[in-house]
Write a protein that holds these residues in place. Sequence first.
Motif, PDB file in Angstrom:
ATOM      1  N   PRO A 272       5.269   1.333   4.640  1.00  0.00           N
ATOM      2  CA  PRO A 272       4.443   2.379   3.976  1.00  0.00           C
ATOM      3  C   PRO A 272       3.679   3.115   4.932  1.00  0.00           C
ATOM      4  O   PRO A 272       3.205   4.199   4.366  1.00  0.00           O
TER       5      PRO A 272
ATOM      6  N   GLU B 113      -1.933   2.095  10.907  1.00  0.00           N
ATOM      7  CA  GLU B 113      -1.988   3.421  10.342  1.00  0.00           C
ATOM      8  C   GLU B 113      -1.362   4.330  11.647  1.00  0.00           C
ATOM      9  O   GLU B 113      -1.676   4.143  12.726  1.00  0.00           O
TER      10      GLU B 113
ATOM     11  N   GLU C  41      -0.118  14.118   0.230  1.00  0.00           N
ATOM     12  CA  GLU C  41      -0.945  15.260  -0.308  1.00  0.00           C
ATOM     13  C   GLU C  41       0.242  16.305  -0.448  1.00  0.00           C
ATOM     14  O   GLU C  41       0.803  16.513   0.714  1.00  0.00           O
TER      15      GLU C  41
ATOM     16  N   HIS D 151       1.158  11.656   5.506  1.00  0.00           N
ATOM     17  CA  HIS D 151      -0.058  12.188   4.767  1.00  0.00           C
ATOM     18  C   HIS D 151       0.092  13.553   3.947  1.00  0.00           C
ATOM     19  O   HIS D 151      -0.568  13.520   3.090  1.00  0.00           O
TER      20      HIS D 151
ATOM     21  N   PRO E 273       0.787  -1.291  -0.008  1.00  0.00           N
ATOM     22  CA  PRO E 273      -0.036  -0.043   0.129  1.00  0.00           C
ATOM     23  C   PRO E 273       0.942   1.526  -0.137  1.00  0.00           C
ATOM     24  O   PRO E 273       0.734   2.014   0.804  1.00  0.00           O
ATOM     25  N   TYR E 274       1.460   1.316  -0.946  1.00  0.00           N
ATOM     26  CA  TYR E 274       2.131   2.794  -1.087  1.00  0.00           C
ATOM     27  C   TYR E 274       1.471   3.812  -1.538  1.00  0.00           C
ATOM     28  O   TYR E 274       0.218   3.571  -2.191  1.00  0.00           O
ATOM     29  N   ARG E 275       1.618   5.124  -0.949  1.00  0.00           N
ATOM     30  CA  ARG E 275       0.758   6.191  -1.332  1.00  0.00           C
ATOM     31  C   ARG E 275       1.551   7.362  -1.499  1.00  0.00           C
ATOM     32  O   ARG E 275       2.800   7.112  -1.109  1.00  0.00           O
ATOM     33  N   GLN E 276       1.242   8.294  -1.843  1.00  0.00           N
ATOM     34  CA  GLN E 276       2.085   9.625  -1.939  1.00  0.00           C
ATOM     35  C   GLN E 276       1.402  10.562  -1.229  1.00  0.00           C
ATOM     36  O   GLN E 276       0.085  10.610  -1.027  1.00  0.00           O
TER      37      GLN E 276
END
Length: 400
Positions: free
Chosen positions: A182, A145, A26, A187, A21-24
Amino acid sequence: MNKLYCRAFQKSFYLVSKVMPYRQPERIEGANCLDLLPARIKKDGLETVLLVTDPGLVSFGYIQPFVEKCEAADLRVVVYDQTVPNPTITNIEEAKALYDGHQCQGIIAFGGGSPMDCAKGVAALVAKPGKTIPQLKGVMKIRKEMPPFYAIPTTAGTGSEATVAAVVTNSETHEKYALMDPVLIPHVAVLDPMLTVKLPPFVTATTGMDALTHAVEAYIGKSNTKETIEASRKAVKIIFNDLYEAYTNPTNVEARANMQEASYLAGFAFTRAFVGNVHAIAHTLGGFYQVPHGLANAVLLPYVLDFYGETVYESLAELADLVHLTEGSQSNKQKAEAFIAAIRQMNEQMAIPTKLEGIVNRDIPEMVKRALKEANPLYPVPKIMNASEMHYIYQMVKAD
Ligand SMILES: NC(=O)c1ccc[n+]([C@@H]2O[C@H](COP(=O)([O-])OP(=O)(O)OC[C@H]3O[C@@H](n4cnc5c(N)ncnc54)[C@H](O)[C@@H]3O)[C@@H](O)[C@H]2O)c1
Ligand SMILES: [Fe+2]
């Protein structure tokens, strides 16, 4: 460690990472965009946040005005400002005590890689109550999380605002290691170039070379994706264009903004494609002697690239073409050598030495052991080093 085993491990990890679950983050960006953050945090419904920073940023006058703006927006800020370069587990525990004591609901990381990683360490402990930092060392040990996390990088840099990593030091054992998950990707990342215009030239130089090392180590490694290749190439191009300009002309806001972009992109690239032996060795030098991370990388990078030899001719030739160091008729070997020579030249132009003071011969065997343990089997380096090869690199960078 058996090289075939390392390659098999890296290949499996690469496949698994496709579903991770990689995210970038904001991104909030542009000159003075920091002013937008308090309202952004309020939008998340938070009332009290922990801000992690270091004494330098407090004394340069960055923190107090920001805290006042938060308070004017009805956001309470509890400040931990004792982070040291190469942040320690003690830093993290002290900051976590403040987080708990004031019942904070989110974390602002304000500073270079050291405060950002200290803040990520706090976030990891919040996500995993009852665990200690040593228990969370390594890959995917958190998997819960973290609280809302806002990263404000003031160097360009580590890219920690975009990465899965928190690099921490145990000041008793001198071990420096990463937590990689990750969930540690912030965030929100605030890329405000005005925060870097007062960076001293030498810090600009060394942190910029850290970003270059991320981009190059990711690019020459064996676990790239289309996106990491693109990000590394963009980062290399920017760094060749703008780092020296930011070094010589610190208030050039455009060059500063470009370097922030490069740092972010290089962080994005290595978070999936990994760093390599330069970082594994640099971490031991940070742990043993508190050598600033960017300085260690800058000095090591050309030696390690030399060592890789023909395994990196093609990839470094591509980078040499990208930054117009070469002509079409040259061989990949010539182009790769031109790229390594250009790195040496950048270091020289920015007064970065070719050797590091303070390395003690009797520490080298333990550092070799730790660097090999960090690199293998995880890092998909172009050529896996054995102990004597790594020993040779320490000797190469050690000042007489
Ligand atoms: N998490 C990751 O993905 C990642 C990646 C690379 C490096 N790191 C880690 O980051 C740490 C290094 O971070 P760094 O290189 O950013 O340095 P740093 O955070 O240690 O800061 C270095 C010095 O610069 C000063 N400084 C920072 N911003 C400033 C500004 N805008 N103006 C004036 N002075 C300023 C600080 O006060 C400090 O004295 C190391 O521990 C390294 O291992 C982490
Ligand atoms: Fe780094």
